[in-house]
Design an enzyme around this catalytic site. Sequence first.
Site, PDB file in Angstrom:
ATOM      1  N   HIS B  28       5.083   2.177   8.468  1.00  0.00           N
ATOM      2  CA  HIS B  28       5.738   0.878   8.698  1.00  0.00           C
ATOM      3  C   HIS B  28       7.247   1.059   8.868  1.00  0.00           C
ATOM      4  CE1 HIS B  28       1.950  -1.059   7.872  1.00  0.00           C
ATOM      5  NE2 HIS B  28       2.492  -2.252   8.074  1.00  0.00           N
ATOM      6  N   LYS B  86      -6.782  -4.517   2.243  1.00  0.00           N
ATOM      7  CA  LYS B  86      -7.462  -5.060   1.063  1.00  0.00           C
ATOM      8  C   LYS B  86      -6.460  -5.732   0.136  1.00  0.00           C
ATOM      9  CE  LYS B  86      -7.518  -0.970  -1.952  1.00  0.00           C
ATOM     10  NZ  LYS B  86      -6.762  -1.241  -3.167  1.00  0.00           N
TER      11      LYS B  86
END
Lengths: 272, 172
Positions: B28, B86
């Site tokens: 990221h 998740k």
Amino acid sequence: MITEKDVLDLYRKCATELSSDIKEGLKDAARTEESENARDVLESIIENIEIAKTESKPICQDTGIPVFYVKHDKTQSEEDIRKIIERATDTATKEIPLRPNAVDSVSGKVIGNKPVIHFEESAKFEMTLLMKGGGSENISKIYSLPDTMLGADRDIEGIKKCVFDAVFNAQGKGCPPYIIGIAIGGSIEEVAHLSKKQLLRDINDHNKDSELRKVESELLEGINKMEIGPSGIGGKTTALAIKLAKSHRHPASFFVGVSFGCWATRRASYGH
Amino acid sequence: MDIDFTKLKVGDKVVLNGTIFTARDRAHLFLLKNEFPQIQNSIIYHCGPIVKDDKIIAAGPTSSARMDAYTPKLIDKYNIKAIIGKGGMDDNVLKKLKGRAVYLSAIGGAALIYSKNMKIKNVYCKEFGMTEAIWEIEVENFPVIVTMDSNGNSLHSEVLEKSRNVFQKIVK
């Protein structure tokens, strides 16, 4: 004498076969869950466990930090056992394979896997390996009582408040249904160590201390009322088991260690 | 991918076919600091797989909350259509998803359910190591559930509020 091959076999068993108590616990939960989403999640988890065993592949991609609990009678030195474990860890990482998880905290370089090893003297040799996901490690916590924010005093109610707080904040981040190990008292490293060690207990065992056993069942009931559920998307199975232990504390200190195990809390033993 | 993600609603079960890119914390940061046009309009999977001999052995999701801080910028910069992970993501991400993207939940730990129908197409940033590298993967019948939709709904917020009520009653 424990060999590198023995430790490699232990890794393979641990990474690919979930202990039957946890597997049966998940199956029971799948039968009793009322939410369809929760049942779907549990059924996928059970299918995943079966694939892992049949194909001899790791249940989860996350190796965790492998933790060894070694009881030994001094026929092998701790140094020798450590070397055997470290060599087996390298082989297991390549062969099973396991995801290399040891990251240099400064350079960010990945250096294979590095186990944590706890030694204890005993007349009989025993070795237990614990592997669990980093997600469940990240939500684990140590509280110091009294805790003004929680209104938690140095008593059973205070301890319970800490555990409920830990579960509420964890939500679905650590792969529920959880197995939760708790330790009270002690010094800070003692409650961390002892709470994690509770994850090795069979989830259906009975605490020999009747007072602690009562707290375990009250906690389990309360936690599952929160309806965080499998995978954190709702349902009544947020935890499969709560395991509580106590040690002595300093007059000034009262710590509550809460160690979370994901549903894929992998453990295997040699020498039993 | 042949899905209009903005039409999906919380609770919908979807099966994905097509290309996805894995990205965790380090990827990221890399994607925000550098130009990486390959992921324009694509799907991000929060995952660090086990890979051996160019095959995905196991590839379940990692906790998405760690990527909360970077995700709104990532969606803006690369027009990300869907994020798979998740545990859900925070309110800033939920706001950013509005009208344009969704968050899809996979089951943490169920690594083999997902890896059985995956093929590696490419790998980028391999120097980050197996876990943090960006793996471009072709998936077939990848099952997920929509838990944050593009209308501002989040199943994670619902579960959080429900559990908060119980928690507050217990703790008082």
